[in-house]
Write an enzyme that holds these catalytic residues in place. Structure first.
Site, mmCIF file in Angstrom:
data_model
loop_
_atom_site.group_PDB
_atom_site.id
_atom_site.type_symbol
_atom_site.label_atom_id
_atom_site.label_comp_id
_atom_site.label_asym_id
_atom_site.label_seq_id
_atom_site.Cartn_x
_atom_site.Cartn_y
_atom_site.Cartn_z
ATOM 1 N N ARG A 1 79.827 49.032 5.900
ATOM 2 C CA ARG A 1 81.148 49.034 6.540
ATOM 3 C C ARG A 1 81.604 50.443 6.886
ATOM 4 N NH1 ARG A 1 84.835 46.235 2.504
ATOM 5 N NH2 ARG A 1 86.393 46.825 4.053
ATOM 6 N N TYR B 1 71.530 43.586 7.337
ATOM 7 C CA TYR B 1 72.915 43.226 7.636
ATOM 8 C C TYR B 1 73.169 43.385 9.134
ATOM 9 C CZ TYR B 1 74.326 43.320 2.696
ATOM 10 O OH TYR B 1 74.466 43.057 1.351
ATOM 11 N N ARG C 1 74.894 41.698 -3.421
ATOM 12 C CA ARG C 1 76.240 41.493 -3.962
ATOM 13 C C ARG C 1 77.262 41.850 -2.885
ATOM 14 N NH1 ARG C 1 75.254 44.620 -9.633
ATOM 15 N NH2 ARG C 1 74.077 45.975 -8.230
ATOM 16 N N ASP D 1 80.517 42.208 -0.516
ATOM 17 C CA ASP D 1 81.915 42.489 -0.832
ATOM 18 C C ASP D 1 82.823 41.334 -0.420
ATOM 19 O OD1 ASP D 1 81.128 45.000 -1.709
ATOM 20 O OD2 ASP D 1 81.576 45.975 0.215
#
Length: 264
Positions: free
Chosen positions: A208, A111, A51, A53
């Site tokens: 992040r 990621y 999911r 961002d």
């Protein structure tokens, strides 16, 4: 049938993957569901492996949906790409056995966060890389990454996705297993720095904020030892802030070999 698809998208203009109220703006899940519904004529729910961002991209997202349509997977791939906007592309489609779930069957997600580390910005990478004009010591950043490896509480960098789910009352833990964490410069273009992370699952905002804290290490505003202490304490009150979403991309989702989707 259960149809799984490999999805690539430019997340710049989307308010994340997960469907939200229409007033919040377009989402990747909502866009995919509209496309599947248009083709099948039946309202359909699409589930995703990650999911992401708002503003986050994907080159290796995996989705699945159920359908009673008799279209072949190749027809599904062509039909979806014909009706989807250019910012969302279906790279592959495959019929899956009963029991497959894009999110719950996944073993790991990977990621990559891309940094453009040069005095001046670059127009051609502006949508997909964070511009950091300050010099970064990538060796220090990579040294700090070793403290992220293993199974631990990552509460310093994010919160559980279930915190916002009224159907899953807390408390929710922030324990995850980090399988890979590294920072490196591109061998051919030294201005590019990649921060790569693989885990069984991630907290909301985790990558992040990890990158934002590693940037302080790279600028020598935070020592490697101080970074290690932040990880160990697992408290959100520390100087690292979340890096902008534009540099982040979901690049790979791994599943048990029996599903035959790895490496598609």
């Amino acid at each position: 049938m259960i149809i799984a698809c490999g999805i690539e998208y430019d997340g710049t203009d989307y308010h994340g993957f997960q469907r939200q109220r229409a007033s919040h703006g377009p989402t990747v899940q909502g866009t995919l569901e509209a496309a599947v519904t248009q083709i099948s004529g039946v309202q359909t729910t699409v589930m995703g492996a990650g999911r992401t961002d708002a503003g986050v991209h994907a080159s290796g997202q995996v989705i699945h949906f159920r359908t009673e349509s008799r279209l072949t997977v190749e027809v599904w791939r062509r039909a979806l790409n014909a009706v989807l906007p250019s910012t969302v592309v279906v790279r592959w489609a495959k019929e899956m056995p009963e029991g497959f779930h894009a999110r719950f069957s996944a073993q790991s997600r990977s990621y990559r966060y891309t940094i453009w580390n040069e005095r001046f910005p670059t127009a051609l990478r502006a949508r997909y890389a964070y511009h950091c004009s300050r010099e970064l010591d990538v060796t220090l950043m990579d040294d700090a990454c070793r403290y992220l490896l293993g199974r631990k509480d990552f509460g310093a960098f994010g919160h559980s996705p279930d915190d916002s789910n009224p159907l899953k009352p807390g408390p929710h833990h922030c324990i995850r297993t980090m399988l890979e964490a590294r920072c490196l410069r591109d061998h051919q273009q030294a201005e590019l720095i990649y921060c790569d992370f693989t885990a069984d699952a991630f907290l909301t905002g985790q990558v992040r904020r990890m990158v934002g804290t590693l940037l302080l290490v790279g600028q020598q505003r935070l020592s490697v030892a101080e970074f290690a202490e932040i990880v160990q304490r697992a408290e959100k009150t520390h100087p690292g802030s979340a890096a902008p979403s534009l540099g982040l991309c979901l690049v790979r989702v791994e599943y048990p070999e029996k599903f035959g989707v790895n490496g598609q």
